[in-house]
Motif scaffolding. Structure first.
Motif, PDB file in Angstrom:
ATOM      1  N   SER A 108       0.813  -1.210   0.000  1.00 55.39           N
ATOM      2  CA  SER A 108       0.000   0.000   0.000  1.00 55.39           C
ATOM      3  C   SER A 108       0.848   1.263   0.000  1.00 55.39           C
ATOM      4  N   TRP A 113      -1.811   5.931  -5.193  1.00 46.26           N
ATOM      5  CA  TRP A 113      -3.257   5.728  -5.054  1.00 46.26           C
ATOM      6  C   TRP A 113      -4.055   6.998  -5.314  1.00 46.26           C
ATOM      7  N   ILE A 116      -7.866   7.024  -6.364  1.00 46.37           N
ATOM      8  CA  ILE A 116      -8.391   5.659  -6.361  1.00 46.37           C
ATOM      9  C   ILE A 116      -9.305   5.472  -5.154  1.00 46.37           C
ATOM     10  N   LYS A 118     -10.872   4.162  -2.014  1.00 48.49           N
ATOM     11  CA  LYS A 118     -10.190   3.305  -1.046  1.00 48.49           C
ATOM     12  C   LYS A 118     -10.897   1.968  -0.844  1.00 48.49           C
ATOM     13  N   LYS A 122      -9.080   0.237  -3.970  1.00 47.06           N
ATOM     14  CA  LYS A 122      -7.751   0.049  -3.388  1.00 47.06           C
ATOM     15  C   LYS A 122      -7.652  -1.250  -2.593  1.00 47.06           C
ATOM     16  N   ASN A 151       0.777  -0.321  -9.925  1.00 45.05           N
ATOM     17  CA  ASN A 151       0.899   1.055 -10.418  1.00 45.05           C
ATOM     18  C   ASN A 151       0.347   1.184 -11.834  1.00 45.05           C
ATOM     19  N   THR A 154      -3.494   1.322 -11.369  1.00 47.94           N
ATOM     20  CA  THR A 154      -4.018   2.606 -10.901  1.00 47.94           C
ATOM     21  C   THR A 154      -3.911   3.676 -11.987  1.00 47.94           C
TER      22      THR A 154
END
Length: 236
Positions: A108, A113, A116, A118, A122, A151, A154
């Motif tokens: 994390s 993030w 994004i 959560k 996520k 990555n 995202t």
């Protein structure tokens, strides 16, 4: 090594020896050392034992008595594609440590993030990464998701969220482009798709190309939003 003109040019090992001899110490990092073919691995043997030297272009390059060459090597498990087992003689020349697959809390911290959701994205994608490791341990898949994959996911999620797509389609395209594409074996891919359906319960139909999402609310941009309380326009 030879350059394009066919002339000898000192490679990284020769350069490391020369730096150590000149400066007194040199730290050499060999990333993914077991990506070397076994015969290339053996070229390191005389440098890492009492001989402290290598031969290149018919010339001997040797560390001075007081020079220190510190070699730090990293490697992936030999089951990874594109790797070879570290041969025994080279293995005997190192001391080391084994790092297990990162915990969710560690993953994390090294992923971007921004934008994004959560709870809706996520946490599930982190769990999917952890699932891929569990499947690999059991031998169900060959590929384990990495921080690079997360990555990529995202980034694709942010890119697709700017389009006039439903939240389900945004998620579907991000998963397809960054996650599922890594699994060329049909059985492994289907397993990861099933795991994703279980991990993203609100989007149980996302893996079906013909599926359309049901909308619980709509953002100001007119996108169908199945992420309660999340304004999709904020992901742009």
């Amino acid at each position: 090594v030879m350059n394009l003109n066919g002339l000898f040019q000192p490679g990284i090992l020769v350069q490391a020896i020369e730096i150590a001899n000149k400066k007194g110490v040199c730290i050499l990092h060999l990333d993914e050392i077991n990506a070397l073919e076994p015969e290339l691995q053996k070229l390191l043997n005389p440098l890492l034992d009492d001989r402290r030297c290598i031969t290149a272009n018919g010339k001997l390059f040797k560390l001075n008595d007081k020079a220190r060459l510190i070699v730090i090597a990293t490697m992936n498990p030999s089951t990874y594609a594109g790797t070879s087992p570290l041969n025994e003689d080279l293995r005997s020349r190192f001391v080391g440590r084994v790092w297990e697959y990162p915990k969710l809390s560690h993953l994390s911290k090294v992923v971007n993030w921004k934008g994004i959701p959560k709870d809706e994205v996520k946490r599930p994608i982190l769990q999917l990464a952890q699932d891929s490791f569990s499947y690999r341990v059991k031998g169900d898949v060959e590929y384990v998701l990495t921080t690079r994959d997360l990555n990529q996911f995202t980034e694709l999620f942010r890119i697709w969220s700017k389009q006039a797509l439903s939240a389900t389609k945004v998620l579907q395209k991000a998963l397809e482009g960054a996650i599922f594409v890594k699994y060329s074996d049909r059985t492994e891919r289907e397993l990861m798709e099933k795991s994703a359906r279980d991990t993203f319960p609100a989007q149980s139909k996302f893996s079906s190309p013909s599926s359309s999402s049901s909308s619980s609310s709509s953002s100001s941009s007119g996108k169908s939003n199945i992420f309660p309380g999340v304004d999709l326009s904020s992901l742009s």
